[in-house]
Design a protein around this motif. Structure first.
Motif, PDB file in Angstrom:
ATOM      1  N   ASP A 198      -4.049  -6.647   2.074  1.00  0.00           N
ATOM      2  CA  ASP A 198      -4.022  -5.196   2.262  1.00  0.00           C
ATOM      3  C   ASP A 198      -4.619  -4.802   3.609  1.00  0.00           C
ATOM      4  N   GLU A 199      -5.646  -5.547   4.051  1.00  0.00           N
ATOM      5  CA  GLU A 199      -6.315  -5.204   5.299  1.00  0.00           C
ATOM      6  C   GLU A 199      -5.600  -5.757   6.527  1.00  0.00           C
ATOM      7  N   TYR A 200      -5.051  -6.985   6.406  1.00  0.00           N
ATOM      8  CA  TYR A 200      -4.510  -7.647   7.583  1.00  0.00           C
ATOM      9  C   TYR A 200      -3.008  -7.879   7.524  1.00  0.00           C
TER      10      TYR A 200
ATOM     11  N   GLN B 289       1.195  -6.157   3.859  1.00  0.00           N
ATOM     12  CA  GLN B 289       0.640  -5.376   2.759  1.00  0.00           C
ATOM     13  C   GLN B 289       1.508  -5.537   1.519  1.00  0.00           C
ATOM     14  N   PRO B 290       0.934  -5.993   0.401  1.00  0.00           N
ATOM     15  CA  PRO B 290       1.741  -6.195  -0.817  1.00  0.00           C
ATOM     16  C   PRO B 290       2.143  -4.867  -1.448  1.00  0.00           C
ATOM     17  N   ALA B 291       3.246  -4.884  -2.187  1.00  0.00           N
ATOM     18  CA  ALA B 291       3.714  -3.684  -2.878  1.00  0.00           C
ATOM     19  C   ALA B 291       2.728  -3.297  -3.966  1.00  0.00           C
ATOM     20  N   ASP B 292       2.733  -2.030  -4.333  1.00  0.00           N
ATOM     21  CA  ASP B 292       1.810  -1.545  -5.364  1.00  0.00           C
ATOM     22  C   ASP B 292       2.008  -2.287  -6.679  1.00  0.00           C
TER      23      ASP B 292
ATOM     24  N   PHE C  94      -0.742  -8.743 -10.161  1.00  0.00           N
ATOM     25  CA  PHE C  94      -1.602  -9.857  -9.774  1.00  0.00           C
ATOM     26  C   PHE C  94      -3.068  -9.422  -9.662  1.00  0.00           C
ATOM     27  N   GLY C  95      -3.271  -8.122  -9.449  1.00  0.00           N
ATOM     28  CA  GLY C  95      -4.628  -7.605  -9.396  1.00  0.00           C
ATOM     29  C   GLY C  95      -5.293  -7.520 -10.750  1.00  0.00           C
ATOM     30  N   ALA C  96      -4.554  -7.860 -11.796  1.00  0.00           N
ATOM     31  CA  ALA C  96      -5.114  -7.887 -13.156  1.00  0.00           C
ATOM     32  C   ALA C  96      -5.414  -9.314 -13.596  1.00  0.00           C
TER      33      ALA C  96
END
Length: 558
Positions: free
Chosen positions: A354-356, A359-362, A368-370
């Motif tokens: 997200d920073e570099y 940027q991955p899709a929401d 994957f953020g779960a």
């Protein structure tokens, strides 16, 4: 053995040195943002500015002092010590505490030999898993709190749950004090209820209330501010939807695109988690397994569970490899899942992208953020699905074999030869002077609370003596030496045969690791036992045990 221990120690030392080099070479290696908050924020306790403090260093978002006032009381001495000494001391203490956590987790699995060698082997890679790595980056307090919790449970393991047990009192008080520092350890009170030691939960509550009342007396304004205004305000801790927040609230918020707060979406998620955790608890019976279910439930339902809060993955790995979890089918696959998630640091990877970029899709971030909550539900589901194999499984459980209606796998019970193992089960009559050790069963429901000689199934390639030594090590955490047989073997309905042997304690103190309780009985106390309070397969041995005890007493007297 000595050379192996030296190599393990060298491995751990190399890992610690590599971590210190990492700190020097990377930007965030020594940012210690949370340690700054602990040290600099607690200084505001003296002038009443505790909850007006905000860390002014480089952070992604403002970091106020978000802990109860008792935390400031405990941490205030840090504000009187030069920063460099605090930083170095905190980091070294974190390494030592992680090692101590591993030692206690191994002992709670029943390990009594080779513990420090194994602890070094586990601690070295654990330093690099995401929760521990980020804890070291930020100078977080998580590992110290985990150590206190494991210590409290270790003290409680040798108790029978009565209100006067020193282990219950000390452990409960410790949990309450830690909850006064950071509220999340309060969930450990559920362990005392689930492990049938309710007085520990009461002592924890009393201790926690004591921290509140003490602070209210000494620091009334800041105490009223925290418990009257700030308690429950998750936004002060950080952005709830941030991918590093691996709680249910954070996960659900990313899925729907807004902070679900404490509304119905979050409530349904917590209800589902509580139901799943309840059945997972029913599917385990050892003390460490119960503790892990409780801690992971707490991580799910807490409004904020940053990735570094999930340090409980380390004892979970130990339980899956060395503890009761290792005897369940699929344990290696579950362990591998956690190694991948904790080793890669999935939330951290998403944050870096997200920073570099790219940027991955929401949707990718939401799924994957779960990673940590999903892995938790998978693990609890696995525990429920393998309930029949908990600790031993029906074919390994002489009493389930003697009571086929309680076995969850009747086909295996009907055909014990199908697994290729011997058809013998061993039980240990551990005799010390004029007493014999009996253990109170935790499961199945039909036998829970009944007394038995501890033991289990003979594995392929084992003699009866080897199996007996292994089973007592796993169930009681003690080393014994097998002796002569006692009584006559008992034929079990599913084709297994149960054998009892005298056993002599060689080292360690027996503890109820997989039972509700253990107790030493004299011959008179054995005769006074109601037959209904003894498991059916062991009832016929009572006269033989009494004779063995009387022979021992006469021999010792002579």
């Amino acid at each position: 053995m000595r050379s192996r221990s030296v190599l393990a120690t060298a491995f751990l030392a190399a890992s610690i040195i590599a971590r210190l080099v990492w700190d020097t070479l990377t930007v965030n290696g020594r940012n210690f943002v949370d340690l700054h908050v602990y040290r600099d924020g607690s200084a505001g306790l003296a002038d009443g500015s505790l909850y007006l403090f905000t860390y002014a260093g480089e952070t992604d978002f403002a970091l106020p002092f978000t802990y109860p006032p008792f935390a400031a009381v405990v941490l205030y001495p840090l504000s009187l010590i030069p920063w460099d000494i605090v930083a170095v001391g905190w980091q070294l203490a974190t390494f030592a505490s992680l090692y101590a956590c591993v030692v206690l987790a191994l002992r709670l699995t029943g390990r009594s030999t080779g513990v420090h060698y194994l602890a070094a082997l586990w601690t070295a890679p654990a330093i690099w898993c995401e929760p521990v790595r980020v804890t070291l980056d930020y100078g977080q307090i998580n590992i110290f709190l985990m150590l206190g919790t494991l210590l409290a449970i270790y003290w409680a393991r040798r108790t029978n749950g009565s209100p006067g047990d020193r282990g219950i009192i000390a452990g409960g008080v410790l949990i309450g004090l830690m909850a006064g520092i950071k509220l999340t350890p309060a969930v450990s009170g559920l362990w005392y209820l689930a492990a049938r030691r309710p007085w520990g939960a009461l002592w924890a509550a009393v201790s926690f209330v004591g921290t509140v009342l003490g602070c209210l007396l000494l620091f009334p304004e800041v105490t009223r501010t925290y418990y009257g205004t700030l308690l429950g305000d998750a936004d002060r801790i950080g952005p709830v939807e941030e991918v590093m927040n691996q709680s249910l609230r954070g996960t659900l918020s990313r899925l729907v695109g807004f902070d679900v707060g404490n509304g119905w979406i979050w409530f349904v998620g917590v209800l589902v988690a509580a139901v799943v955790a309840f059945f997972a608890w029913r599917a385990v019976s050892d003390l460490l397994g119960i503790l892990l279910v409780v801690q992971f439930l707490g991580l799910l339902v807490s409004p904020i569970s940053w990735a570094h809060h999930w340090v409980w993955v380390v004892p979970l790995g130990i339980w899956l490899v060395h503890g009761a979890g290792a005897r369940r089918p699929g344990a290696r696959a579950v362990f591998a899942m956690w190694v991948v998630i904790a080793g890669l640091g999935v939330p951290w990877v998403l944050r870096v992208l997200d920073e570099y970029g790219p940027q991955p899709a929401d949707a990718v971030v939401a799924v994957f953020g779960a990673a940590w909550p999903i892995a938790t539900f998978v693990t609890m589901g696995w525990l429920i699905a393998t309930r029949a194999h908990r600790d031993a499984g029906p074919a390994d459980d002489p009493e389930a074999a003697a009571n086929p209606e309680s076995a969850a796998n009747p086909e295996a019970a009907a055909n014990p030869e199908s697994d290729g193992r011997p058809r013998d089960v061993v039980a240990a009559a551990v005799i010390d002077r004029d007493r014999v050790l009996l253990a109170q069963r935790a499961h199945p429901a039909a036998l829970a609370g009944k007394w038995e000689l501890p033991g289990g199934r003979v594995e392929a390639g084992e003699t009866h003596a080897q199996a007996l030594v292994r089973e007592i090590r796993e169930e009681l955490g003690a080393e014994v030496e097998a002796g002569d047989g006692i009584g006559t073997p008992v034929a079990l309905p599913n084709g297994l045969t149960l054998h009892a042997y005298r056993a002599r304690l060689r080292s360690g103190t027996p503890a109820a690791l997989e039972h509700l309780e253990m107790r030493w009985f004299t011959a008179a106390e054995l005769r006074a036992l109601d037959a209904e309070d003894v498991v059916p397969a062991d009832r016929g041995w009572i006269p033989d045990l009494c004779r063995a005890l009387e022979e021992t007493r006469v021999r010792d007297a002579g």
